[in-house]
Design a protein around this motif. Structure first.
Motif, PDB file in Angstrom:
ATOM      1  N   TRP A 156      32.878  33.882  43.211  1.00 15.20           N
ATOM      2  CA  TRP A 156      34.255  34.373  43.246  1.00 15.20           C
ATOM      3  C   TRP A 156      34.451  35.482  42.224  1.00 15.20           C
ATOM      4  CZ3 TRP A 156      32.498  29.799  41.394  1.00 15.20           C
ATOM      5  CH2 TRP A 156      32.780  29.475  40.063  1.00 15.20           C
ATOM      6  N   LYS A 157      35.370  36.368  42.560  1.00 16.47           N
ATOM      7  CA  LYS A 157      35.676  37.504  41.674  1.00 16.47           C
ATOM      8  C   LYS A 157      36.643  37.032  40.593  1.00 16.47           C
ATOM      9  CE  LYS A 157      37.993  41.913  41.965  1.00 16.47           C
ATOM     10  NZ  LYS A 157      38.428  43.001  42.819  1.00 16.47           N
TER      11      LYS A 157
ATOM     12  N   SER B 223      38.876  42.591  38.424  1.00 17.65           N
ATOM     13  CA  SER B 223      38.400  43.962  38.579  1.00 17.65           C
ATOM     14  C   SER B 223      38.360  44.576  37.185  1.00 17.65           C
ATOM     15  CB  SER B 223      39.372  44.746  39.464  1.00 17.65           C
ATOM     16  OG  SER B 223      39.145  46.120  39.295  1.00 17.65           O
TER      17      SER B 223
ATOM     18  N   LEU C  85      30.098  42.575  47.808  1.00 12.21           N
ATOM     19  CA  LEU C  85      30.801  42.450  46.527  1.00 12.21           C
ATOM     20  C   LEU C  85      31.656  43.691  46.282  1.00 12.21           C
ATOM     21  CD1 LEU C  85      27.788  41.134  44.404  1.00 12.21           C
ATOM     22  CD2 LEU C  85      29.579  39.772  45.505  1.00 12.21           C
ATOM     23  N   GLU C  86      32.654  43.549  45.427  1.00 11.52           N
ATOM     24  CA  GLU C  86      33.472  44.713  45.087  1.00 11.52           C
ATOM     25  C   GLU C  86      32.893  45.392  43.845  1.00 11.52           C
ATOM     26  OE1 GLU C  86      37.706  43.953  44.949  1.00 11.52           O
ATOM     27  OE2 GLU C  86      37.505  42.473  46.553  1.00 11.52           O
TER      28      GLU C  86
ATOM     29  N   SER D 208      33.400  44.998  39.072  1.00 10.97           N
ATOM     30  CA  SER D 208      34.142  43.744  38.989  1.00 10.97           C
ATOM     31  C   SER D 208      33.298  42.702  38.276  1.00 10.97           C
ATOM     32  CB  SER D 208      34.493  43.230  40.392  1.00 10.97           C
ATOM     33  OG  SER D 208      35.316  44.149  41.069  1.00 10.97           O
ATOM     34  N   SER D 209      33.994  41.688  37.765  1.00  7.41           N
ATOM     35  CA  SER D 209      33.336  40.568  37.113  1.00  7.41           C
ATOM     36  C   SER D 209      33.379  39.366  38.054  1.00  7.41           C
ATOM     37  CB  SER D 209      34.072  40.266  35.804  1.00  7.41           C
ATOM     38  OG  SER D 209      33.541  39.116  35.203  1.00  7.41           O
ATOM     39  N   TYR D 210      32.227  38.728  38.254  1.00  6.73           N
ATOM     40  CA  TYR D 210      32.117  37.584  39.164  1.00  6.73           C
ATOM     41  C   TYR D 210      31.554  36.371  38.440  1.00  6.73           C
ATOM     42  CZ  TYR D 210      32.828  40.231  43.524  1.00  6.73           C
ATOM     43  OH  TYR D 210      33.370  40.963  44.549  1.00  6.73           O
TER      44      TYR D 210
ATOM     45  N   LYS E 252      28.350  41.081  36.433  1.00  9.15           N
ATOM     46  CA  LYS E 252      29.247  42.217  36.656  1.00  9.15           C
ATOM     47  C   LYS E 252      28.581  43.213  37.598  1.00  9.15           C
ATOM     48  CE  LYS E 252      31.736  42.155  32.235  1.00  9.15           C
ATOM     49  NZ  LYS E 252      31.334  40.866  31.698  1.00  9.15           N
TER      50      LYS E 252
END
Length: 207
Positions: free
Chosen positions: A43-44, A47, A75-76, A79-81, A103
């Motif tokens: 999950w993200k 941002s 993935l975007e 962003s940090s996941y 990231k």
């Protein structure tokens, strides 16, 4: 259900939208049943270009059998996941591995959200624009290209202007009167240029 979580979870970020995750297989006797595969929950968290946190939607990918790695696509950028891995048997899922943070790097931005051309005079036009909805990184600049279009729809020479990322309007001067211009406009991050937005406008004939 399985007794233990997969160990030694590692994430290898391949590019701004893709990562590969590895884990160690659990010992067979801890599966307590038929090994169906491994599930990766990811999950993200946020941002990195905007500090706003939002409702977190967890995504799940299932990797069948005794695989010990898998790809996480879509993935975007920037962003940090977080992710964890669980083993699955016919009864259900075992405990989750500790959450792993990773990231994604910057990507290219989406197109500017709008480009509006107003206040035509004999030799100038005013341009206003909105920043990209998805910057996918830190914007470094905007690129404006424009060229005249003559009555037979032939395109004249292309001019290019680099505009600082913190600007949102520009008065374009020294244009020809009663001339139609075509504009191409995009944003850039350190990775490269995003998709462009195009617009046309005409300077006025006479005051």
């Amino acid at each position: 259900v399985p007794m233990v979580a997969p160990g030694n979870v590692q994430v290898h970020v391949i590019n701004s939208t893709l990562a590969k995750v590895h884990w160690d297989a659990v010992p067979p006797k801890t599966v307590r049943g038929h090994l169906q595969g491994y599930k990766v929950y990811y999950w993200k968290v946020q941002s990195l270009s905007s500090r706003s946190k939002r409702h977190v939607e967890k995504k799940i990918l299932t990797f069948r059998g005794n695989k010990t790695f898998g790809m996480l696509p879509g993935l975007e950028p920037y962003s940090s996941y977080k992710l964890n891995v669980r083993v699955v048997n016919g009864k259900g899922e075992g405990p989750a591995s500790p959450d792993k943070v990773f990231k994604t790097p910057e990507g290219v931005p989406s197109s500017p959200s709008f480009l509006k051309i107003t206040n035509p005079t004999l030799d100038s036009l005013t341009l206003e624009w909105g920043s990209p909805t998805h910057p996918n990184g830190v914007l470094t600049s905007y690129i404006l290209k424009f060229q005249p279009i003559n009555n037979t729809h032939e395109l004249g020479p292309l001019a290019e202007i680099r505009i600082p990322a913190n600007e949102s309007s520009l008065i374009l001067k020294n244009l020809n009167y009663s001339t139609r211009y075509k504009f191409y406009f995009n944003a850039q991050t350190s990775v490269g240029s995003g998709s462009q937005i195009t617009e046309e406008a005409v300077t006025i004939m006479d005051e």
